[in-house]
Write an enzyme that holds these catalytic residues in place. Structure first.
Site: not given
Ligand SMILES: NC(=O)c1ccc[n+]([C@@H]2O[C@H](COP(=O)([O-])OP(=O)(O)OC[C@H]3O[C@@H](n4cnc5c(N)ncnc54)[C@H](OP(=O)(O)O)[C@@H]3O)[C@@H](O)[C@H]2O)c1
Length: 235
Positions: A153, A157
């Protein structure tokens, strides 16, 4: 000098739930025509009923597939005649220690959260050039702060933040604004969560909707290109 955003047309990926739906609602309350997408058409139809207006188009499109994004933009133009605002919001989170993170979950996050925002930009950039439009990506505080069990993640991001800032430098000479929004915890359906009263301390989707409205109304000479958003109350 505040901009009038009435009758602008916005396309929000992942607009059928959570943050995207909150942004859709806020834009519609300000007279913007809105197209929302997701993979699940039933969820999109439910979202349309929730929004309860003719000025909303629901689209089944998967940001992992570039052709889906091209088709979605064609539908937006066919329905509303133009496209001014793009919110690349669709995203997923899969959390595990890096040694246990599966290839499938890694690929799903990179394909959706990172390649997806590029697909959405690539499919919309001609319209954005034509209309001196606005492109907003939904990154996360996980795009600047790393944490355990979030290797995939975080990677996606951090990528979104870098992508959007570089795109901003490439596109601002066309009169296109690019901003990446980096929220902390938001009350949404992210990662299977069901919003409930214990979420009161979190950022609400409507708060992010308000931020998007404020960005769109801002003086054309000013560009907040990266915005970190935190809840004021900690859990
Ligand atoms: N919730 C948080 O605390 C938080 C904090 C910071 C950043 N964010 C980011 O905010 C964005 C929105 O998340 P959310 O919290 O609103 O989650 P959510 O409530 O789970 O909503 C996610 C939306 O994205 C759609 N979506 C997922 N994969 C997609 C794909 N491949 N193609 C098109 N649409 C897809 C979902 O619809 P379908 O499932 O039908 O496709 C849904 O409409 C994400 O990028 C997330 O990383 C969330």
């Amino acid at each position: 000098m505040m901009q009038n955003i009435e009758n602008k047309v916005a396309y929000i990926t992942g607009g059928t739930k959570g943050i995207g739906l909150g942004i859709a609602r806020a834009l519609m309350e300000n007279g913007v025509k809105v197209a929302i997408s997701g993979r699940n058409i039933q969820a999109a139809e439910v979202a349309k009923q929730t929004l309860g207006s003719e000025n909303v188009l629901v689209l089944q499109a998967d940001v992992r597939n570039f052709e889906d994004e091209v088709r979605a933009v064609e539908q937006v133009i066919k329905t509303f005649g133009k496209l001014d605002v793009v919110i690349a919001n669709a995203g997923i989170g899969k959390f595990a220690p890096v040694d246990e993170l599966t290839l499938e979950d890694w690929n799903a996050m990179i394909d959706t959260n990172l390649t997806g925002v590029f697909h959405t930009l690539k499919a919309t950039v001609d319209q954005l050039k034509q209309n001196k439009g606005y492109y907003i990506s939904m990154a996360s505080l996980a795009g600047t702060n790393f944490f355990a069990q979030a290797a995939g993640y975080n990677a996606s991001k951090f990528g979104v933040v870098g992508f959007t800032q570089a795109a901003m430098l490439d596109l601002r000479s066309y009169g296109i604004k690019c901003t990446t929004i980096m929220p902390g915890s938001v009350s949404s359906e992210f990662n299977g969560h069901i919003p409930n009263e214990e979420d009161a301390w979190k950022i609400q989707p409507a708060d992010l909707g308000q931020i998007v409205v404020d960005l769109l109304k801002m003086n054309p000479n000013v560009l907040p290109s990266k915005i970190e958003v935190r809840p004021t109350k900690v859990k």
